[in-house]
Design an enzyme around this catalytic site. Structure first.
Site, PDB file in Angstrom:
ATOM      1  N   ASP A  49      -1.474   6.009  12.099  1.00 60.06           N
ATOM      2  CA  ASP A  49      -0.790   5.482  10.959  1.00 60.06           C
ATOM      3  C   ASP A  49       0.357   6.271  10.618  1.00 60.06           C
ATOM      4  O   ASP A  49       0.386   7.376  10.410  1.00 60.06           O
ATOM      5  CB  ASP A  49      -1.858   5.748   9.624  1.00 60.06           C
ATOM      6  CG  ASP A  49      -1.375   5.244   8.482  1.00 60.06           C
ATOM      7  OD1 ASP A  49      -0.178   4.650   8.417  1.00 60.06           O
ATOM      8  OD2 ASP A  49      -1.995   5.124   7.252  1.00 60.06           O
ATOM      9  N   HIS A  67       1.970   5.035   6.294  1.00 60.51           N
ATOM     10  CA  HIS A  67       1.776   5.902   4.976  1.00 60.51           C
ATOM     11  C   HIS A  67       1.884   7.198   5.072  1.00 60.51           C
ATOM     12  O   HIS A  67       2.357   7.717   6.250  1.00 60.51           O
ATOM     13  CB  HIS A  67       0.440   5.661   4.755  1.00 60.51           C
ATOM     14  CG  HIS A  67      -0.015   4.134   4.458  1.00 60.51           C
ATOM     15  ND1 HIS A  67      -0.591   3.282   5.604  1.00 60.51           N
ATOM     16  CD2 HIS A  67       0.049   3.125   3.634  1.00 60.51           C
ATOM     17  CE1 HIS A  67      -0.873   2.060   5.157  1.00 60.51           C
ATOM     18  NE2 HIS A  67      -0.295   1.845   3.810  1.00 60.51           N
ATOM     19  N   SER A  70       0.697  -1.276  -0.097  1.00 59.25           N
ATOM     20  CA  SER A  70      -0.095   0.055  -0.230  1.00 59.25           C
ATOM     21  C   SER A  70       0.914   1.367  -0.156  1.00 59.25           C
ATOM     22  O   SER A  70       0.534   2.258  -0.507  1.00 59.25           O
ATOM     23  CB  SER A  70      -0.833   0.014   1.296  1.00 59.25           C
ATOM     24  OG  SER A  70      -0.280  -0.211   2.425  1.00 59.25           O
TER      25      SER A  70
END
Length: 432
Positions: free
Chosen positions: A396, A399, A151
């Site tokens: 997070d 990312h 991702s």
């Protein structure tokens, strides 16, 4: 009478010459103005505040490549440097780009600061131009590029789509509704962009969705190709390969069909191997797959590991990443597992590069590790969702916010594509 006639004729000729000159001047002026408008129009229409930083459209086949100094391309290490303020950024917003996934839409979810968007990577000893979407699309006209990995690789592709949105949005030409395998086409440039989801790069299957750490337990066949991508990349002119973060997860490691150990599987009598063991063998297998292709004529870019930045705890133990400015290069070090992952990738890349060169394969390095080590301020942290939402990665720090520091990866990529244009020109013009 004849004198008057000649005088009249002469006067007419003078007027004619004057008119001709005026018309010529008018036409020349008009052409100059049109040329200026044409060259600047793309930047004016999208309100660049400092167009001087962005080069005019680039053609890989243009003879002007001779004017590019060697040190601008070959001798400058663009991957070592510092982040410097860039008040001109960002070059798109979360409201102008539809390609941003929710968990990277930091401004939507209330991030209170915006300085993380306003930095530019400055290599030591040279400059790295801000990404020019017109240049990029001109270079890749009629070509195709695939991002292969997890991702974070998809995060990179979404950043590129957002940067290119100032010129054109692509249309979805995916062969399947599966979001793990996406294809986009820029119609005006006949340029195809794709993403192949393969978090381990090799053949694998989730054995237990819960596992010892509640993040799944995977069976990985470290010496077997993941054919979901290896069978589909012959057509691409460029592939951008990346992986790393999924190797933190518990996994059973198989080689030649035999269990050889595991990563934190907590199964009695099974050898617990370091994370880099699986990473090394996965990259070795992925590079072997590429070097074994018969019809692939493209360029393979390795996008190196981008460290996460959990502080005050692990990702599932309250860790967060709430800094609001980049580190300086003397304020942090690449060490521990980050260094281990980086060196493992580099070692396998160099081996593959040497092997590939014998067969005419081209491998290039997209080294994002040092730059991103310094950007602990660029992650969504708690701003990738609403506070009341129950999500797996609550904070997070893996990312990257969009817009954000990951946009610089396109600056790197465009620079490398320009280098390929320079190499091609030299090869064409060097004596046999």
């Amino acid at each position: 009478m004849r004198l008057k006639s000649m005088e009249f004729s002469s006067r007419n000729n003078k007027h004619s010459i004057i008119n001709t000159k005026n018309i010529s001047i008018l036409i020349a002026t008009t052409l100059i103005l049109l040329t200026i408008v044409r060259l600047n129009y793309p930047f004016l229409i999208y309100s660049y505040k400092n167009p001087a930083e962005i080069s005019p459209p680039y053609h890989a086949e243009d003879e002007s490549i001779n004017n590019i100094k060697d040190q601008d391309y070959e001798k400058c290490d663009i991957f070592t440097g510092e982040w410097i303020p860039n008040p001109e950024a960002p070059y798109y917003t979360n409201k102008t780009c539809w390609a941003i996934h929710e968990h990277q839409n930091c401004m939507k979810y209330g991030r209170p600061d915006n300085e993380f968007m306003k930095w530019k990577w400055k290599p030591d000893g040279c400059d790295l131009p801000v990404f020019n979407p017109y240049q990029f699309l001109d270079i890749v006209r009629g070509k195709s590029m695939a991002f292969i990995g997890d991702s974070v690789g998809r995060n990179q592709m979404q950043s590129l789509i957002c940067l290119l949105s100032r010129v054109e949005y692509p249309i979805d030409v995916s062969y399947t509704p599966d979001e793990h395998f996406k294809r986009w086409n820029y119609v005006s440039y006949n340029f195809t962009l794709a993403h192949y989801w393969t978090p381990f790069l090799v053949k694998g299957k989730e054995e237990d969705p819960n596992g010892p750490t509640h993040t799944g337990l995977f069976n990985l066949h470290l010496d077997e190709f993941d054919e979901s991508w290896t069978n589909n990349i012959d057509e691409f002119d460029y592939i951008v390969l990346s992986a790393g973060h999924w190797f933190y997860r518990p996994a059973m490691y198989y080689e030649k069909g035999r269990l050889v150990g595991c990563r934190f599987c907590q199964v009695p009598n099974i050898t617990d191997l370091p994370m880099s063991y699986g990473l090394r063998r996965a990259f070795k297998t992925a590079f072997k797959a590429i070097n074994g292709l018969e019809n692939f004529k493209g360029i393979t870019f390795l996008r190196t590991y981008a460290p996460s930045h959990f502080e005050n705890g692990l990702w599932n133990q309250g860790g967060n990443c709430l800094r609001q400015r980049p580190f300086r290069s003397n304020e942090t070090l690449l060490e521990g597992i980050n260094l281990d992952f980086y060196m493992t990738q580099m070692e396998e890349f160099r081996i593959a590069e040497r092997e590939g060169k014998k067969k005419g394969f081209r491998f290039r390095l997209l080294d994002t590790t040092q730059a991103m080590l310094l950007r602990s301020d660029g992650h969504p942290s708690r701003y990738g969702h609403w506070p009341h939402e129950n999500v797996t990665l609550y904070n997070d720090c893996v990312h990257w916010c969009l817009p954000g520091p990951i946009d610089t990866w396109s600056d790197f990529l465009l620079h490398l594509l320009k280098m390929e244009g320079g190499r091609s020109h030299k090869e064409r013009n060097s004596p046999a």
